[in-house]
Structure formats: structure tokens, C-alpha cells
Write a protein that holds these residues in place. Structure first.
Motif, short mmCIF file in Angstrom:
data_model
loop_
_atom_site.label_atom_id
_atom_site.label_comp_id
_atom_site.label_asym_id
_atom_site.label_seq_id
_atom_site.Cartn_x
_atom_site.Cartn_y
_atom_site.Cartn_z
N ARG A 165 -16.62 46.38 27.33
CA ARG A 165 -17.63 46.33 27.98
C ARG A 165 -19.04 45.64 27.83
N ARG A 166 -19.30 46.42 26.06
CA ARG A 166 -20.49 45.91 25.55
C ARG A 166 -20.43 44.01 25.22
N LEU A 167 -19.54 43.98 24.97
CA LEU A 167 -18.79 42.72 24.82
C LEU A 167 -19.08 41.39 25.55
N MET A 175 -13.40 40.25 30.03
CA MET A 175 -13.25 41.04 29.78
C MET A 175 -12.31 41.91 30.57
N GLY A 176 -12.42 41.30 32.02
CA GLY A 176 -11.49 42.09 33.23
C GLY A 176 -10.07 42.43 32.81
N HIS A 209 -11.71 46.59 36.88
CA HIS A 209 -11.52 45.16 35.98
C HIS A 209 -10.39 44.12 36.57
N ASP A 210 -9.92 44.08 36.64
CA ASP A 210 -8.69 43.05 37.23
C ASP A 210 -7.72 43.37 38.36
N SER A 211 -9.06 42.28 39.66
CA SER A 211 -7.52 42.80 40.68
C SER A 211 -5.86 41.82 40.78
N SER A 212 -5.88 41.38 40.33
CA SER A 212 -4.74 40.87 40.02
C SER A 212 -3.60 41.72 38.94
#
Length: 387
Positions: A165-167, A175-176, A209-212
Motif C-alpha cells: 500500500r505504501r509503495l 500494486m492491486g 484490489h484486483d477485480s479480475s
């Protein structure tokens, strides 16, 4: 006379200044000559594979000229890449101990020392060092990336999630997909300890974070099966197929098993035909051949398989075709057995998955490649001997 004395004062000042400059230039020339001689002496030791003597020479150079700090860091990195981690640590620790270092030089040396610790397996030391750099906001992206790598190696997924998250905030990079994998890891841990609701919550986060995210749906399908939510399970498997057809082979058996339990054979059979029209998958063709043999007989199944193999040649398909014995082009039983033995051996030697990043291949699917440690890069191999 007094006037003459006052007139000579500027001359004396100028002469003093000139003399000081001359002495300084002489000292610099002498120092540079000494530096050059020692520098080339150190390089000569390195070329003659005498690294210990080279180290001593370069350490002495640091005492003479602070500009050699960069040389020391480069040499330390070189030794680390060669696997001589102890020497790399000595180099970088010596740099950090020097008084009067510029802040950026000290930070760079600390980053290099952290990499040394990681290479040596001293992850606790590396973690502490990178954490301190992050708190000081010194070269934060580099330290964040290294700390992220440490947390992944130690399987500290909460920490890895926070650093990702911070990156993402610091560098503005997406980064999701990586964070979704961390949430899936946490979901697997929660499932193993019987915390189903927590697992579902983590999977929900993964899809945010990543819908796929395919993995989140596969885990959720397993949870639905355990809860006897059969229709929802089929939904998950169908979403997986639509998102990434490479996973059709992996979901075929569980998908059909659930469809039988749910009395949804018609829905499943239609879905397999739809997928076969859109995607190239020999596993899908072979499964449809089996289903057709049960519905319409082996002869019709054989005709279907011949038609499919004309467009998508496959050793696996040929092997199944010989099992059906319906094309009439094999001369004898012995030739049939020989061809089958050859094709079986060919298939046994072929890996099923390959990393799209580093080309690592094997028979087992890995969410994180064992070789390059990239996430979601292991894919099904396509071609005559694959899908």
C-alpha cells in the motif's frame, strides 16, 4: 620609512597567499598521485584474484579521499553478486562508520548493507535496517521494495500488504494484483483455522484490489461447496473461465461434479460448448468427447474428436482418438499400441505450466513462481504438446 613599511604589507599578503596556493597544489598533486597509484594497485590485486589485498588497499584509499566512497559501494555490491557476502558487509559497514559522510552517501551505504543482510539470510537485521530508513523517509521506495520482499519470504502477509500500500502511494504504481494475492494468502490461513467469515472478508478485499483476481474466485468456490451453495459455486467457476481460459482445465472436473449435484447438467453442457467455441483447450475437447460418448455413442464422439483435431492438432487428442478406435486409419493392433506408447511417453515428459516471466516450467501450478517470485505468471503451456 614608515610609508614604505605600509606599502610592503599588501606584497607580503599576496606572497603568503601565493605560497599557500603553491603548497596546496603540491599537496593535491602528491595526494592524487598516491591515490592513482593505490587505485591501480587495488585493481591489479582484483585482476590477479587477490581480493583480500584489494580490500585492504581500497580501505586505505577511503582514509585518503572521501570520493572513493562510491568505489567502495560498487565493490561491495560486486562481492555480494559473487556470493562473497561477508566481504560485502565489511565494505559497507566500513563506509557507514566513516565520519563526515554526506547524508545521501550514508543512506546509499545503508541500503547496500540491507541487501547484504538479505543475501546472507539475516532477514531480521535487514528488516530492522529498512524499517529505520523508511521511518526516516530516506530512499523510501528502495527500502519499501526490499522490505516487501522480506515480508514475502517470511510469509508475513499483513506486513507485505501494508508495504505494498505504501509503495503504491509513494511511487504511484499499481500494486492491486499483488495485494490481492496477499489477501488470498490470508484467506487461506483463515480457512485452515476454521474462520470462514474472515476468509470471505479477505477474499472480498482481494477482489477490491484486483477485480479480475482468479484465485479469489477459486477459493470462494471451495468455500461455497463446503456450504453446499452449488449454484453460487458454478457461478464462480464460470467467472474464472471467462476471466482466464487457461484455468478451464483446472476447473472442469469440479465444475461438472457440482453441476451433477445441483442437477444442472444441461447448463454445464451448454457452457462447455460455449467455451469450446471461444477458447482453444484440448482438455475441454476431450471432456466434451467423453460427454458426447455417453449421450450419442462412441462413434459420434469419435467423429467430433476428429473434426476438432483437424483444427487443433494435439498429442493428447490423438491418444484419446486411439482409445475410441473409431477412425479406421490404424493398420493393426500392434501399430495402435506402439503409437499409443509413444504418445504417452511424449506427454509424460512435457511440463504443463510455464512462467511467462522467467520460463520456469513444471507439472504443478504455482501462484508465485518458485524461480523469479513473480505472482500470477505461471500459465498453461499451449501448442501441440499442451493445451
Amino acid at each position: 620609512m614608515e610609508y614604505l613599511s605600509w606599502a610592503l604589507i599588501p606584497v607580503a599578503v599576496f606572497f603568503g597567499w601565493w605560497l599557500a596556493r603553491a603548497v596546496e597544489k603540491h599537496f593535491i598533486r602528491k595526494r592524487n598521485q598516491l591515490f592513482n597509484n593505490q587505485y591501480f594497485q587495488g585493481l591489479n590485486y582484483l585482476l590477479n584474484e587477490q581480493p583480500d589485498k584489494a580490500i585492504q588497499v581500497f580501505l586505505e584509499l577511503a582514509e585518503v579521499n572521501q570520493d572513493t566512497v562510491e568505489i567502495h559501494m560498487a565493490l561491495g555490491s560486486l562481492f555480494r553478486r559473487r556470493g562473497e557476502v561477508d566481504r560485502a558487509i565489511r565494505f559497507h559497514q566500513n563506509i557507514i562508520a566513516k565520519p563526515g559522510l554526506k547524508p545521501e552517501q550514508k543512506t546509499s551505504a545503508l541500503l547496500e548493507l540491507g541487501e547484504d543482510y538479505m543475501r546472507a539470510g539475516l532477514l531480521d537485521r535487514a528488516e530492522k535496517l529498512f524499517s529505520e530508513l523508511i521511518e526516516a523517509d530516506a530512499h523510501s521506495p528502495s527500502a519499501l521494495r526490499s522490505l516487501l520482499d522480506i515480508y514475502q519470504q517470511e510469509k508475513e502477509w499483513e506486513g507485505a500488504l501494508e508495504q505494498a500500500r505504501r509503495l503504491e502511494q509513494v511511487e504511484g504504481i499499481h500494486m492491486g494484483d499483488v495485494m490481492a494475492q496477499f489477501c488470498c494468502e490470508l484467506a487461506e490461513i483463515a480457512r485452515a483455522s476454521g474462520q470462514t467469515e474472515e476468509a470471505i472478508r479477505q477474499l472480498r478485499q482481494a477482489r477490491r484490489h484486483d477485480s479480475s483476481c482468479v484465485r479469489a474466485r477459486l477459493i470462494l468456490a471451495e468455500i461455497h461447496v463446503a456450504d453446499e451453495k452449488l449454484s453460487e459455486t458454478m457461478d464462480m467457476y464460470e467467472q474464472v473461465a471467462e476471466l482466464d481460459s487457461d484455468y478451464i482445465r483446472d476447473i472442469l472436473e469440479p465444475y461438472l461434479e457440482v453441476s451433477r449435484e445441483a442437477n444442472a447438467d444441461v447448463r454445464a453442457y451448454q457452457k462447455l460448448q460455449d467455451w469450446n467455441d471461444k477458447y482453444q483447450s484440448i482438455s475441454l475437447i476431450l471432456k466434451l468427447t467423453d460427454l458426447m460418448a455417453g449421450k450419442k455413442g462412441r462413434e459420434e464422439a469419435g467423429k467430433f474428436l476428429i473434426t476438432q483435431l483437424a483444427n487443433r492438432p494435439s498429442v493428447r487428442g490423438l491418444d484419446r482418438l486411439m482409445d475410441l478406435k473409431s477412425d479406421g486409419r490404424l493398420d493393426s493392433k500392434s501399430s495402435d499400441e506402439l503409437l499409443k506408447a509413444v504418445t504417452s511417453r511424449l506427454m509424460a515428459k512435457q511440463p504443463r505450466y510455464r512462467c511467462t516471466h522467467c520460463s520456469f516450467s513444471g507439472h504443478t501450478h504455482h501462484w508465485q513462481c518458485p524461480s523469479c517470485r513473480k505472482w500470477s505468471t505461471t500459465k498453461t503451456i499451449h501448442g501441440v504438446l499442451g493445451e
